[in-house]
Design a protein around this motif. Structure first.
Motif, short mmCIF file in Angstrom:
data_model
loop_
_atom_site.label_atom_id
_atom_site.label_comp_id
_atom_site.label_asym_id
_atom_site.label_seq_id
_atom_site.Cartn_x
_atom_site.Cartn_y
_atom_site.Cartn_z
N VAL A 176 33.97 -51.62 35.25
CA VAL A 176 34.89 -52.75 35.38
C VAL A 176 34.22 -53.89 36.15
CG1 VAL A 176 37.04 -53.54 36.45
CG2 VAL A 176 36.98 -51.37 35.20
N ASP A 177 33.55 -53.57 37.24
CA ASP A 177 32.94 -54.60 38.10
C ASP A 177 31.82 -55.36 37.40
OD1 ASP A 177 34.67 -53.87 40.09
OD2 ASP A 177 33.20 -52.71 41.24
N THR A 178 31.03 -54.66 36.59
CA THR A 178 29.86 -55.29 35.95
C THR A 178 30.10 -55.64 34.49
OG1 THR A 178 28.91 -53.18 35.22
CG2 THR A 178 28.33 -53.94 37.44
N MET B 127 19.87 -35.73 39.08
CA MET B 127 20.73 -36.57 38.27
C MET B 127 20.24 -38.00 38.29
SD MET B 127 24.45 -35.07 39.24
CE MET B 127 23.90 -34.50 40.85
N ALA B 128 20.58 -38.73 37.25
CA ALA B 128 20.25 -40.15 37.17
C ALA B 128 21.46 -40.90 36.65
CB ALA B 128 19.05 -40.38 36.26
N VAL B 129 21.56 -42.17 36.99
CA VAL B 129 22.63 -43.03 36.49
C VAL B 129 22.00 -44.20 35.74
CG1 VAL B 129 22.75 -44.37 38.65
CG2 VAL B 129 24.72 -44.32 37.09
N ALA B 130 22.64 -44.61 34.67
CA ALA B 130 22.11 -45.70 33.85
C ALA B 130 23.22 -46.65 33.45
CB ALA B 130 21.44 -45.13 32.59
N CYS B 131 22.84 -47.85 33.08
CA CYS B 131 23.79 -48.80 32.50
C CYS B 131 23.22 -49.34 31.20
CB CYS B 131 24.13 -49.92 33.47
SG CYS B 131 22.76 -51.01 33.89
N THR C 209 19.96 -53.78 41.86
CA THR C 209 20.77 -53.77 43.08
C THR C 209 22.12 -53.10 42.85
OG1 THR C 209 19.69 -55.78 43.88
CG2 THR C 209 21.83 -55.21 44.85
N ARG C 210 22.74 -53.43 41.72
CA ARG C 210 24.04 -52.84 41.42
C ARG C 210 23.93 -51.35 41.14
NH1 ARG C 210 26.33 -57.62 37.39
NH2 ARG C 210 27.14 -59.00 39.05
#
Length: 261
Positions: free
Chosen positions: A101-103, A223-227, A243-244
């Motif tokens: 939601v934020d990005t 674990m890894a997080v991606a966008c 940064t986000r």
């Protein structure tokens, strides 16, 4: 492919055969007849008939009017349970949804499951290109996604090369890295910038960025997080994305740490 040398001494043949039948039906969205299933599974028609009847009774396959069998609704229930188990604490979903939601960008988490990489949670963002084949489950495109690169970067060089050899390096686009040498150079660059990324390597016009959430000694706790974002936006705002993502990774690490207690 199953390793015959790893076959347990107490293997229950009927269960193994039933699972082979289920796999064959699952790979045929148009459905299969009992005879077709028997040929694909190298079983007798009589044995296949009994297995299919049992699976249909339990709801794992369904018989259509033309006599063919397709996967049943029980598979969907098991998949939902798998997604919940993969995701972990409920707060994980909250963190991902807030980030989306934020990005405006879709966010996803991946980790090692056995010797494979799996997408374990996903929250879609309105500004991200939709990738219908990116859903919770095993990821066969690890070499072409930032999520896969971030996780593979936690391995030693020899482990990484073995992974690429075992799983292959399919060319999803003309930009996909299809040699171990090119992949190693790319991962090293990602380590230096503190962000693994790819632009158009998995889908044209789409970019993904990722970094590690936890680098535990236990492989399956890494674990890894991606966008996911339009390629043009990645080229213009990679530092902002990093940064986000770092903020999201910290929030996720806190959630998992609290869950482990």
């Amino acid at each position: 492919m199953r390793d015959p040398l790893a076959e347990p001494s107490d293997l229950i043949r009927s269960v193994s055969r039933a699972l082979r039948v289920l796999e064959a039906v699952g790979r045929a969205p148009k459905g299969l007849t009992v005879k077709q299933i028997a040929r694909r599974c190298e079983l007798t028609v009589a044995t296949t008939y009994h297995l299919v009847r049992t699976l249909a009774y339990e709801g794992y396959v369904s018989r259509r009017e033309d006599g063919t069998y397709v996967v049943g609704l029980e598979i969907a229930d098991r998949f939902r349970e798998l997604v919940v188990a993969f995701r972990g604490p409920a707060a994980v979903g909250d963190v991902l949804r807030r980030a989306a939601v934020d990005t405006g960008y879709s966010h996803l988490i991946g980790r090692f499951v056995g010797e494979r990489i799996a997408v374990t949670a996903l929250a879609e963002g309105a500004r991200s290109p939709r990738l219908d084949d990116v859903v919770p489950g095993f990821d066969d495109a690890a070499h072409a996604t930032a999520l896969g690169k971030a996780l593979l970067a936690t391995l030693g060089v020899d482990q990484r090369l073995r992974f690429l050899k075992d799983h292959g390096m399919r060319a999803y686009t003309t930009a996909t890295l299809i040699t171990p040498e090119a992949f190693e150079t790319d991962v090293a660059a990602g380590d230096r910038r503190g962000l693994q990324l790819e632009v158009g390597q998995f889908r044209g016009g789409v970019a993904t960025a990722a970094l590690v959430v936890t680098a535990d000694r236990d492989l399956e706790r890494r674990m890894a997080v991606a966008c996911v974002l339009p390629a043009a936006e990645m080229m213009a705002s990679a530092r902002i994305v990093r940064t986000r993502l770092q903020s999201v990774a910290r929030a996720l690490a806190e959630v998992y740490a609290a869950d482990l207690g």
